[in-house]
Write a protein that holds these residues in place. Structure first.
Motif, PDB file in Angstrom:
ATOM      1  N   ILE A 232       0.832  -1.209   0.000  1.00 45.43           N
ATOM      2  CA  ILE A 232       0.000   0.000   0.000  1.00 45.43           C
ATOM      3  C   ILE A 232       0.863   1.254   0.000  1.00 45.43           C
TER       4      ILE A 232
ATOM      5  N   ALA B 192       0.836   4.066  -2.896  1.00 43.00           N
ATOM      6  CA  ALA B 192       0.461   5.454  -2.596  1.00 43.00           C
ATOM      7  C   ALA B 192       1.344   6.475  -3.303  1.00 43.00           C
TER       8      ALA B 192
ATOM      9  N   ASP C 269      -6.201   5.985  -5.874  1.00 41.44           N
ATOM     10  CA  ASP C 269      -7.096   5.226  -5.000  1.00 41.44           C
ATOM     11  C   ASP C 269      -6.536   3.817  -4.844  1.00 41.44           C
ATOM     12  N   LEU C 270      -7.102   3.054  -3.913  1.00 44.06           N
ATOM     13  CA  LEU C 270      -6.701   1.659  -3.742  1.00 44.06           C
ATOM     14  C   LEU C 270      -7.895   0.754  -4.010  1.00 44.06           C
TER      15      LEU C 270
ATOM     16  N   ALA D 229      -4.379   2.057   4.108  1.00 37.67           N
ATOM     17  CA  ALA D 229      -4.655   2.876   2.932  1.00 37.67           C
ATOM     18  C   ALA D 229      -5.033   4.292   3.317  1.00 37.67           C
ATOM     19  N   HIS D 230      -5.924   4.423   4.289  1.00 32.58           N
ATOM     20  CA  HIS D 230      -6.313   5.758   4.729  1.00 32.58           C
ATOM     21  C   HIS D 230      -5.125   6.509   5.328  1.00 32.58           C
TER      22      HIS D 230
ATOM     23  N   LEU E 250      -5.011   7.241   0.771  1.00 29.38           N
ATOM     24  CA  LEU E 250      -5.749   6.628  -0.334  1.00 29.38           C
ATOM     25  C   LEU E 250      -7.174   6.275   0.079  1.00 29.38           C
TER      26      LEU E 250
ATOM     27  N   THR F 221     -10.473   3.931  -0.606  1.00 27.98           N
ATOM     28  CA  THR F 221     -10.542   2.518  -0.975  1.00 27.98           C
ATOM     29  C   THR F 221     -11.867   2.193  -1.659  1.00 27.98           C
TER      30      THR F 221
END
Length: 378
Positions: A156, A160, A165-166, A199-200, A204, A206
């Protein structure tokens, strides 16, 4: 500086019927909005209807949705990169011709989405790069495998650096003959929560390929920002999504194509009946989501068999309308709402706003078929 006079218009949130407006545009900015049709100096264009450029919420730019031969589609996954880039460039043209000015690409393992985003200036592209999946599970053409939490974290943080986005592959695809989702969810609640938090933390948002009550429930509880596809939805899950602000991109088009043209896959009468039941349930739950206030985003999964880029997004809006969603809400789902949810630049038509507009041949609030007749992009 030029002026555009529209007989009626949609500003991204609200419809203004029979209320002509003059837009004064300087470069890429809307300098002023003037009610009525008073003339001003400079170039003036007259049109029937204007609205913000549309947004495709879920697509795969490197795939040709018009290719229906399953053998050729499989062989294409081994094609040279230049071939894939040319397909993607052709798809960009299709989007612009349909009035789409922003797309969110939902993943490919070849890097086509990043290349198009970085090299093509005519269409705004949000690129997820390569999605994440569990080893030996569905999603090989668009995802990389992650086994451990350390692999999840490192992958991740690397993504990034280049991705907007992921994308997460949370479940398999639908087994149309069985009428169910294939396999168990790929990530359990604990691991998916860890993944989303990473991710956050990396900045990013999700979105998860996800259908079936178990997979959707895990994804919503884990804090995934958007459920993609979401077949076999329930009222309880919609309530939870509304309360958490989870978006839903229902992607009717791929399943609808399988039902409408069953001869391509040689579906039996029994399978066709199951496809119809799946679609009917989807219509019911999208209608319910609209009434409940769930964030609905229009996305077609263009690139899937029978789902042509550009046209697929317009088809998706029509599916929303068939659910009983109002034209205003359907157009918000394909203009202002996804831009807000993603933190993208607004295209709302307002004084001082960015000029990202499309001109239609007529007012779709009067005749919805005008959504298929784009005259120009301003």
């Amino acid at each position: 500086m030029k002026s555009v006079i529209a007989k009626s218009w949609f500003d991204g949130e609200h419809y203004h019927g029979d209320k002509p407006v003059k837009l004064i545009i300087d470069g890429n900015r809307i300098e002023d909005l003037i009610p009525g049709e008073n003339t001003v100096s400079g170039e003036t264009e007259y049109c029937e209807f204007i609205m913000p450029g549309m947004v495709e919420g879920h697509c795969h730019l490197f795939l040709d949705g018009g290719e229906l031969d399953y053998g050729k589609r499989l062989d294409y996954l081994e094609a040279p990169l230049e071939n894939m880039l040319q397909v993607a460039k052709n798809n960009v043209d299709l989007y612009l011709a349909s009035g789409v000015t922003l797309v969110r690409d939902a993943g490919d393992r070849y890097g086509v989405n990043h290349r198009i985003r970085d090299d093509i200036g005519t269409l705004d592209v949000r690129s997820a790069g390569i999605a994440l999946r569990r080893p030996k599970r569905y999603g090989s053409f668009m995802a990389r495998e992650v086994s451990t939490r350390e692999e999840i974290r490192s992958t991740i943080y690397e993504a990034a650096k280049t991705s907007n986005d992921l994308k997460i592959i949370q479940t398999g695809i639908i087994d149309f003959e069985a009428g169910t989702v294939k396999g168990e969810p790929q990530f359990n609640l604990q691991d998916l929560t860890f993944l989303v938090d990473c991710a956050h933390g990396a900045g990013l948002k999700t979105f998860a390929h996800c259908s079936g009550t178990e997979g959707i429930s895990i994804a919503v509880s884990a804090g995934v920002d958007s459920i993609e596809h979401g077949f076999f939805m329930t009222r309880e899950l919609l309530s939870k999504m509304r309360d958490r602000g989870t978006a839903w991109v229902p992607t009717f088009s791929p399943v609808h194509f399988q039902w409408e043209f069953p001869e391509g896959a040689k579906w039996s009468a029994e399978t066709i009946a199951k496809l119809r039941r799946i679609l009917d349930s989807h219509y019911d739950h999208v209608a319910l989501a609209a009434k409940m206030g769930v964030n609905l985003v229009a996305g077609s999964d263009a690139g899937s068999p029978g789902v042509v880029h550009g046209k697929g997004l317009i088809d998706e809006i029509f599916h929303f309308l068939e659910c009983g969603v109002s034209m205003e809400q359907a157009l918000r789902s394909a203009t202002s709402l996804p831009r807000k949810l993603w933190g993208a630049l607004s295209a709302d038509i307002r004084k001082g706003g960015r000029a990202d507009l499309i001109v239609l041949a007529g007012d779709p609030f009067v005749d919805s078929s005008y959504l298929r007749h784009v005259r120009a992009i301003v």
